[in-house]
Design a protein around this motif. Structure first.
Motif, PDB file in Angstrom:
ATOM      1  N   MET A  19       0.842  -1.209   0.000  1.00 30.19           N
ATOM      2  CA  MET A  19       0.000   0.000   0.000  1.00 30.19           C
ATOM      3  C   MET A  19       0.873   1.254   0.000  1.00 30.19           C
ATOM      4  O   MET A  19       0.577   2.219  -0.699  1.00 30.19           O
ATOM      5  N   ILE A  20       1.952   1.244   0.776  1.00 27.85           N
ATOM      6  CA  ILE A  20       2.862   2.390   0.837  1.00 27.85           C
ATOM      7  C   ILE A  20       3.526   2.618  -0.514  1.00 27.85           C
ATOM      8  O   ILE A  20       3.632   3.754  -0.981  1.00 27.85           O
ATOM      9  N   ASN A  24      -0.062  -2.556  -4.616  1.00 28.40           N
ATOM     10  CA  ASN A  24      -1.059  -3.478  -4.081  1.00 28.40           C
ATOM     11  C   ASN A  24      -1.908  -4.109  -5.178  1.00 28.40           C
ATOM     12  O   ASN A  24      -2.296  -5.261  -5.065  1.00 28.40           O
ATOM     13  N   ALA A  25      -2.168  -3.387  -6.258  1.00 34.40           N
ATOM     14  CA  ALA A  25      -3.002  -3.930  -7.330  1.00 34.40           C
ATOM     15  C   ALA A  25      -2.315  -5.082  -8.055  1.00 34.40           C
ATOM     16  O   ALA A  25      -2.981  -5.948  -8.604  1.00 34.40           O
ATOM     17  N   ALA A  64       6.384  -3.044  12.553  1.00 28.42           N
ATOM     18  CA  ALA A  64       7.072  -1.886  11.988  1.00 28.42           C
ATOM     19  C   ALA A  64       8.396  -2.288  11.345  1.00 28.42           C
ATOM     20  O   ALA A  64       8.730  -1.824  10.245  1.00 28.42           O
ATOM     21  N   VAL A  65       9.151  -3.167  11.993  1.00 29.45           N
ATOM     22  CA  VAL A  65      10.430  -3.630  11.435  1.00 29.45           C
ATOM     23  C   VAL A  65      10.187  -4.422  10.154  1.00 29.45           C
ATOM     24  O   VAL A  65      10.873  -4.214   9.142  1.00 29.45           O
ATOM     25  N   ALA A  66       9.206  -5.311  10.171  1.00 30.53           N
ATOM     26  CA  ALA A  66       8.908  -6.121   8.993  1.00 30.53           C
ATOM     27  C   ALA A  66       8.396  -5.258   7.846  1.00 30.53           C
ATOM     28  O   ALA A  66       8.774  -5.468   6.687  1.00 30.53           O
ATOM     29  N   THR A  67       7.558  -4.278   8.145  1.00 30.89           N
ATOM     30  CA  THR A  67       7.049  -3.386   7.109  1.00 30.89           C
ATOM     31  C   THR A  67       8.170  -2.549   6.517  1.00 30.89           C
ATOM     32  O   THR A  67       8.241  -2.376   5.297  1.00 30.89           O
ATOM     33  N   GLY A  68       9.057  -2.052   7.361  1.00 31.26           N
ATOM     34  CA  GLY A  68      10.200  -1.290   6.861  1.00 31.26           C
ATOM     35  C   GLY A  68      11.083  -2.120   5.953  1.00 31.26           C
ATOM     36  O   GLY A  68      11.524  -1.665   4.888  1.00 31.26           O
TER      37      GLY A  68
END
Length: 82
Positions: A19-20, A24-25, A64-68
């Motif tokens: 999403m960031i 995502n599509a 947060a770590v995994a998303t980063g």
């Protein structure tokens, strides 16, 4: 961490990262999970080398770590494709 925790954390982190980054599509469920799990490994490795804790379970810090890490992974893959 158990396999179910890795799948849930990976799915959430991969989805948020996609999403960031606006991908995502193009990404499905399995791509989000894989991106999140690899992102957790990358983010945990970076965090441990910077003096932080690695990914430890299903909590906000680990998310947060995994998303980063997943955002970093998507960014590198996008740069390699160009």
């Amino acid at each position: 961490m158990g396999i179910c925790t890795w799948l849930v954390l990976g799915g959430l982190a991969g989805w948020i990262a996609s999403m960031i980054k606006g991908t995502n599509a193009r990404m499905g469920l399995f791509a989000n999970i894989a991106t999140g799990i690899v992102g957790a490994l990358i983010g945990g490795w970076i965090a441990s080398h910077l003096g932080g804790a690695p990914v430890t379970g299903l909590n906000l810090y680990s998310l947060a770590v995994a998303t980063g890490g997943a955002v970093l992974l998507i960014t590198v893959l996008q740069a390699l494709r160009k």
